[in-house]
Scaffold this active site. Structure first.
Site, PDB file in Angstrom:
ATOM      1  N   GLU A 140       0.791  -1.241   0.000  1.00  0.00           N
ATOM      2  CA  GLU A 140       0.000   0.000   0.000  1.00  0.00           C
ATOM      3  C   GLU A 140       0.825   1.296   0.000  1.00  0.00           C
ATOM      4  OE1 GLU A 140      -3.469   0.725   0.136  1.00  0.00           O
ATOM      5  OE2 GLU A 140      -2.778   2.793   0.082  1.00  0.00           O
ATOM      6  N   GLY A 248     -10.003  21.749  -4.765  1.00  0.00           N
ATOM      7  CA  GLY A 248     -10.888  22.200  -5.837  1.00  0.00           C
ATOM      8  C   GLY A 248     -10.893  23.718  -5.891  1.00  0.00           C
TER       9      GLY A 248
END
Ligand code: COA
Length: 427
Positions: A140, A248
């Site tokens: 991972e 964003g």
């Protein structure tokens, strides 16, 4: 009568640890018959990792292997190899996430698989796609580091950070599942299977696309929505760590709520969406900011975001995180309380929705697991417990492969399926 979306699809599940099992568990939840092949006496290494109950399969294993059947099979034993090849002939999909080359070393090359079953979809997770690192073993956090997540996670003045969301393992497992059902759909038209590869680096980078976006924007000036800009810190030549910046176009940050001094999760993520700005000004007691040219527009606020969030925090510190949510939501101000694992585990609505499910297990009793994150109206998911090691060896040999008693006897005699001690003990 309700049928499951993938009913009739048979999966030869040669996966282990997390990424591959995530994929096959999803396919099992959608109704596929998933036959997990494990090494006799050993099984998936996660069965014994991070154990909380002595001698019982770990939560790590159980939470990744629901709704599957387990057969123990030594694929390096000649008889075991024959059984494996017979399984290849009758399955629709072979899924594996061994180290690069492991399946070839077992003699199961793509060429051999196609000879045995031209319709077979052969799906793999690997750490890397073709290139300098294609032979590496990967877990991972290696994927998080090599896929762009770690270099962009954390605070500007601190080291790179990994995230608790298993975007490399579970994230890649999701990609592989989509690749498999797409290949099965393609097989409907062509009659042929194909290879499906989901590299973990690709999966993480794909999830980090906004950071690659920012890398290119850097060539045209500072990233003004990063709080670093408002703090007057110059940008380097690579996308920086953004702390809790939103990623964003709508600035956001994690701010304190009432009780933060004693509760590490008394925080809320607060987004200053442009459309909600007048409501934010009113709710935090700054109505004058609505018309002040220094604050009225998103552009004007960009270099003052730290001050803006500190001011909002003066208000959120007077409310607990749920009160903030209750006050802001009706005003269309997007925000989210920081929920602890304890709070999530105890949340009744998540239990009702099947997002968190309680499962009973013969060795460990009741435990919680995550349910299927995709809800389909005509293919409801019922989460059933993970199999014990080799629990279904006999039924797979006899019922799925159709071997007679003599043949099963020979296979057992050869040591190919080993002894499934746990399965016998559970009877
Ligand atoms: N019978 C006989 N041998 C078996 C077997 C079976 N039923 N199942 C597995 N084996 C063997 C394999 O053939 C392999 O042998 P080989 O090395 O002689 O070829 C061996 O067991 C171990 O496989 P390997 O994948 O190398 O395990 P590992 O524990 O050393 O490595 C990973 C684990 C996860 C690092 C590695 O599998 C990997 O990089 N996988 C791809 C990326 C990935 O999915 N990573 C995330 C995991 S969550």
């Amino acid at each position: 009568m309700t049928t499951k979306a993938l009913e009739g699809v048979r999966i030869l599940d040669f996966t282990h640890v997390q990424s591959g099992p995530t994929c096959t568990q999803l396919l099992a939840w959608f109704g596929a018959d998933v036959i997990k092949v494990e090494r006799p006496g050993v099984g998936d290494a996660t069965r014994g990792q991070l154990r909380d109950v002595p001698d019982a399969d770990s939560l790590y294993f159980t939470m990744l292997n629901h709704n599957k059947r387990s057969i123990t099979l030594n694929s390096k034993n000649p008889k075991g190899k024959e059984v494996l090849e017979d399984l290849v002939k009758i399955c629709d999909v072979l899924v594996e996430n061994f180290a690069p080359g492991a399946l070839d070393r077992m003699g199961l090359t793509w060429e051999r698989i196609q000879e045995l079953n031209p319709g077979m979809v052969y799906a793999s997770v690997k750490g890397f796609g073709p290139g300098p690192y294609e032979d590496c073993k990967v877990y991972e956090n290696v994927a998080q580091c090599t896929g762009g997540s770690a270099s962009t996670t954390g605070f500007l003045d601190g080291p790179p950070l990994v995230t608790g969301a298993q975007i490399g393992d579970t994230g890649t497992g999701l990609n592989l599942a989509l690749g498999i059902v797409t290949a099965l759909y393609h097989r409907e038209q062509t009659g042929r299977g194909q290879r499906v590869l989901a590299p973990m680096q690709d999966g993480v980078l794909n999830l980090c696309r906004v950071k690659l976006r920012d890398q290119q924007r850097l060539a045209h000036g500072p990233l003004k929505e990063y709080s670093q800009h408002g703090r007057g810190i110059e940008f380097g030549d690579a996308t920086p760590r953004g702390g809790n910046d939103s990623g964003g176009g709508q600035p956001g940050w994690i701010i304190k709520c009432k009780g933060w001094e004693n509760d590490p999760n008394a925080y809320v993520y607060f987004i200053t969406q442009a459309a909600a700005w007048p409501a934010i000004c009113d709710v935090i007691g700054k109505p004058e900011w609505k018309d002040d040219p220094e604050y009225a527009t998103p552009d004007a606020r960009l270099d003052k975001l730290t001050h803006v969030f500190e001011t909002i925090e003066d208000w959120t510190k007077t409310k607990n995180k749920f009160e903030v949510m209750d006050i802001c939501n009706p005003l269309n101000i997007p925000c989210g309380p920081i929920l602890s694992m304890k709070e999530l585990a105890e949340e009744p609505s998540l239990r009702e929705a099947g997002t968190i499910v309680e499962v009973d297990h013969p060795e460990r009793g009741k435990y919680l697991t995550v349910g299927c994150p995709i809800k389909m109206s005509n293919s409801p998911v019922e989460v059933t417990r993970s199999p014990l090691l080799g629990e279904h060896t006999d039924e797979i040999l006899a019922e799925v492969l159709g071997y007679g008693e003599t043949e099963v006897g020979e296979i057992k005699q050869s040591g190919a399926v080993g002894t499934p001690p746990k399965a016998e003990a559970a009877e």
